[in-house]
Design a protein around this motif. Sequence first.
Motif, PDB file in Angstrom:
ATOM      1  N   ILE A  36       2.915   4.072  11.829  1.00 21.10           N
ATOM      2  CA  ILE A  36       3.351   5.313  11.451  1.00 21.10           C
ATOM      3  C   ILE A  36       3.716   4.984  10.274  1.00 21.10           C
ATOM      4  O   ILE A  36       4.325   3.655   9.456  1.00 21.10           O
ATOM      5  CB  ILE A  36       4.312   4.982  12.185  1.00 21.10           C
ATOM      6  N   SER A  37       3.667   5.943   9.000  1.00 23.67           N
ATOM      7  CA  SER A  37       3.794   5.525   7.792  1.00 23.67           C
ATOM      8  C   SER A  37       4.961   6.958   7.067  1.00 23.67           C
ATOM      9  O   SER A  37       4.209   8.410   7.742  1.00 23.67           O
ATOM     10  CB  SER A  37       2.403   5.109   6.989  1.00 23.67           C
ATOM     11  N   ASN A  38       4.999   7.283   5.750  1.00 21.03           N
ATOM     12  CA  ASN A  38       5.464   8.496   5.401  1.00 21.03           C
ATOM     13  C   ASN A  38       4.367   8.756   3.625  1.00 21.03           C
ATOM     14  O   ASN A  38       4.852   8.705   3.096  1.00 21.03           O
ATOM     15  CB  ASN A  38       6.662   8.964   5.049  1.00 21.03           C
ATOM     16  N   SER A  39       3.428   7.252   4.195  1.00 21.96           N
ATOM     17  CA  SER A  39       2.081   8.028   3.040  1.00 21.96           C
ATOM     18  C   SER A  39       2.793   7.453   1.540  1.00 21.96           C
ATOM     19  O   SER A  39       2.530   7.522   0.133  1.00 21.96           O
ATOM     20  CB  SER A  39       2.006   9.086   2.813  1.00 21.96           C
ATOM     21  N   PHE A  55       1.515   9.842   9.890  1.00 25.78           N
ATOM     22  CA  PHE A  55       2.049  10.668   8.539  1.00 25.78           C
ATOM     23  C   PHE A  55       3.163  11.459   9.060  1.00 25.78           C
ATOM     24  O   PHE A  55       3.341  12.529   9.639  1.00 25.78           O
ATOM     25  CB  PHE A  55       1.463  10.754   7.577  1.00 25.78           C
ATOM     26  N   ILE A  56       4.456  10.878   9.466  1.00 28.71           N
ATOM     27  CA  ILE A  56       5.716  11.787   9.199  1.00 28.71           C
ATOM     28  C   ILE A  56       6.148  11.590   8.182  1.00 28.71           C
ATOM     29  O   ILE A  56       6.645  11.172   7.459  1.00 28.71           O
ATOM     30  CB  ILE A  56       6.345  10.426  10.099  1.00 28.71           C
ATOM     31  N   ASP A  57       6.626  13.102   7.968  1.00 31.31           N
ATOM     32  CA  ASP A  57       7.572  13.498   7.059  1.00 31.31           C
ATOM     33  C   ASP A  57       7.081  13.929   5.657  1.00 31.31           C
ATOM     34  O   ASP A  57       7.384  13.811   4.967  1.00 31.31           O
ATOM     35  CB  ASP A  57       8.865  12.474   6.928  1.00 31.31           C
ATOM     36  N   TYR A  58       5.723  14.229   5.556  1.00 31.92           N
ATOM     37  CA  TYR A  58       5.063  14.260   5.091  1.00 31.92           C
ATOM     38  C   TYR A  58       5.268  15.370   3.415  1.00 31.92           C
ATOM     39  O   TYR A  58       5.548  16.326   3.798  1.00 31.92           O
ATOM     40  CB  TYR A  58       3.476  14.146   4.887  1.00 31.92           C
ATOM     41  N   THR A  66      -6.106  14.131   4.741  1.00 27.89           N
ATOM     42  CA  THR A  66      -7.121  14.669   6.225  1.00 27.89           C
ATOM     43  C   THR A  66      -8.090  14.526   5.963  1.00 27.89           C
ATOM     44  O   THR A  66      -9.107  15.219   7.299  1.00 27.89           O
ATOM     45  CB  THR A  66      -7.274  16.465   5.676  1.00 27.89           C
ATOM     46  N   PHE A  67      -8.611  13.649   5.536  1.00 28.17           N
ATOM     47  CA  PHE A  67      -9.892  12.934   5.753  1.00 28.17           C
ATOM     48  C   PHE A  67     -10.161  11.911   6.734  1.00 28.17           C
ATOM     49  O   PHE A  67     -12.201  11.769   7.438  1.00 28.17           O
ATOM     50  CB  PHE A  67     -10.662  12.722   4.513  1.00 28.17           C
ATOM     51  N   SER A  68      -9.837  11.958   7.937  1.00 30.06           N
ATOM     52  CA  SER A  68      -9.574  10.817   9.385  1.00 30.06           C
ATOM     53  C   SER A  68      -9.730  11.854  10.244  1.00 30.06           C
ATOM     54  O   SER A  68      -8.053  12.482  10.615  1.00 30.06           O
ATOM     55  CB  SER A  68      -9.540   9.638   9.200  1.00 30.06           C
ATOM     56  N   SER A  69     -10.007  12.577  11.762  1.00 31.70           N
ATOM     57  CA  SER A  69      -9.573  12.661  12.569  1.00 31.70           C
ATOM     58  C   SER A  69      -8.790  11.289  13.628  1.00 31.70           C
ATOM     59  O   SER A  69      -8.543  12.249  14.650  1.00 31.70           O
ATOM     60  CB  SER A  69     -11.244  12.730  13.462  1.00 31.70           C
ATOM     61  N   LYS A  70      -8.425  10.541  13.322  1.00 35.62           N
ATOM     62  CA  LYS A  70      -7.910   9.566  12.647  1.00 35.62           C
ATOM     63  C   LYS A  70      -5.945   9.286  12.386  1.00 35.62           C
ATOM     64  O   LYS A  70      -4.979   8.777  13.039  1.00 35.62           O
ATOM     65  CB  LYS A  70      -8.225   8.287  13.007  1.00 35.62           C
ATOM     66  N   PHE A  71      -6.070  10.672  12.286  1.00 37.08           N
ATOM     67  CA  PHE A  71      -4.777  11.412  11.193  1.00 37.08           C
ATOM     68  C   PHE A  71      -3.751  11.719  11.971  1.00 37.08           C
ATOM     69  O   PHE A  71      -4.384  12.996  12.448  1.00 37.08           O
ATOM     70  CB  PHE A  71      -4.760  11.344   9.707  1.00 37.08           C
ATOM     71  N   MET A  72      -2.759  12.189  12.116  1.00 40.09           N
ATOM     72  CA  MET A  72      -1.908  13.063  13.119  1.00 40.09           C
ATOM     73  C   MET A  72      -0.893  12.706  12.207  1.00 40.09           C
ATOM     74  O   MET A  72      -0.569  12.424  11.069  1.00 40.09           O
ATOM     75  CB  MET A  72      -0.880  12.810  14.356  1.00 40.09           C
ATOM     76  N   VAL A  73      -0.388  13.923  12.023  1.00 38.53           N
ATOM     77  CA  VAL A  73       0.520  14.629  10.531  1.00 38.53           C
ATOM     78  C   VAL A  73       1.345  15.494  11.044  1.00 38.53           C
ATOM     79  O   VAL A  73       1.700  16.118  11.875  1.00 38.53           O
ATOM     80  CB  VAL A  73      -0.301  14.980   9.354  1.00 38.53           C
ATOM     81  N   THR A  74       3.156  15.578  10.358  1.00 38.57           N
ATOM     82  CA  THR A  74       4.118  15.815  10.191  1.00 38.57           C
ATOM     83  C   THR A  74       4.809  15.786   9.222  1.00 38.57           C
ATOM     84  O   THR A  74       4.468  15.492   8.517  1.00 38.57           O
ATOM     85  CB  THR A  74       5.620  15.326  12.106  1.00 38.57           C
TER      86      THR A  74
END
Length: 186
Positions: A36-39, A55-58, A66-74
């Motif tokens: 869990i990260s905020n980049s 990626f939370i609170d981006y 966006t380059f990986s299907s293993k990434f989820m964002v808010t």
Amino acid sequence: EKKLSTNNPMIIDYATNGDRNEFLDIYLASKCEFTISNSTGWDALPQIFRKPILFIDYAPVGFLSTFSSKFMVTIRHHFSKEYNRNLTLKEIFDYNLGFAYKSKDFEDKNIILNNNTKEEIKNTVLEMESFAKNNEFDSSNQPEDNIMFWKIYEEMLIKHNRLNFHGDIKARISSKFIENNKYLIK
């Protein structure tokens, strides 16, 4: 900044436990189920090991990973004082805030960046846990709201001459997040 209070032996408050070092940075990145990260930089290590990342609170939104299907964002909520509401995804870009890093850029446009709520974070983390455990990395199998989010996102990248920054968009927006924040895709 604040020590995490938990009795769960599977949760490590690495930021405040006093055991941080370069070896553990790499070791934890290689062994984690997901991150869990905020980049803020450290998340580059789990990327090397192809680990799922939430990626939370981006912000800024235009630089979503966006380059990986293993990434989820808010994303952070962009509240307009002028309109007394959160901006849509299109409005964020059209206000030239999609790639804005400076607080002044937001202040000049009377926009307040609000963090995700505790409830949004909890729901998204639970979604990510299921996503990672069940190895659901096929980004072609996304709910309609997610598809709409990325369609608008790509349109805005094209409109603002930034599509070349992303290439193929493989990430997903948290389904729980977009379900509760449909204003983004209006």
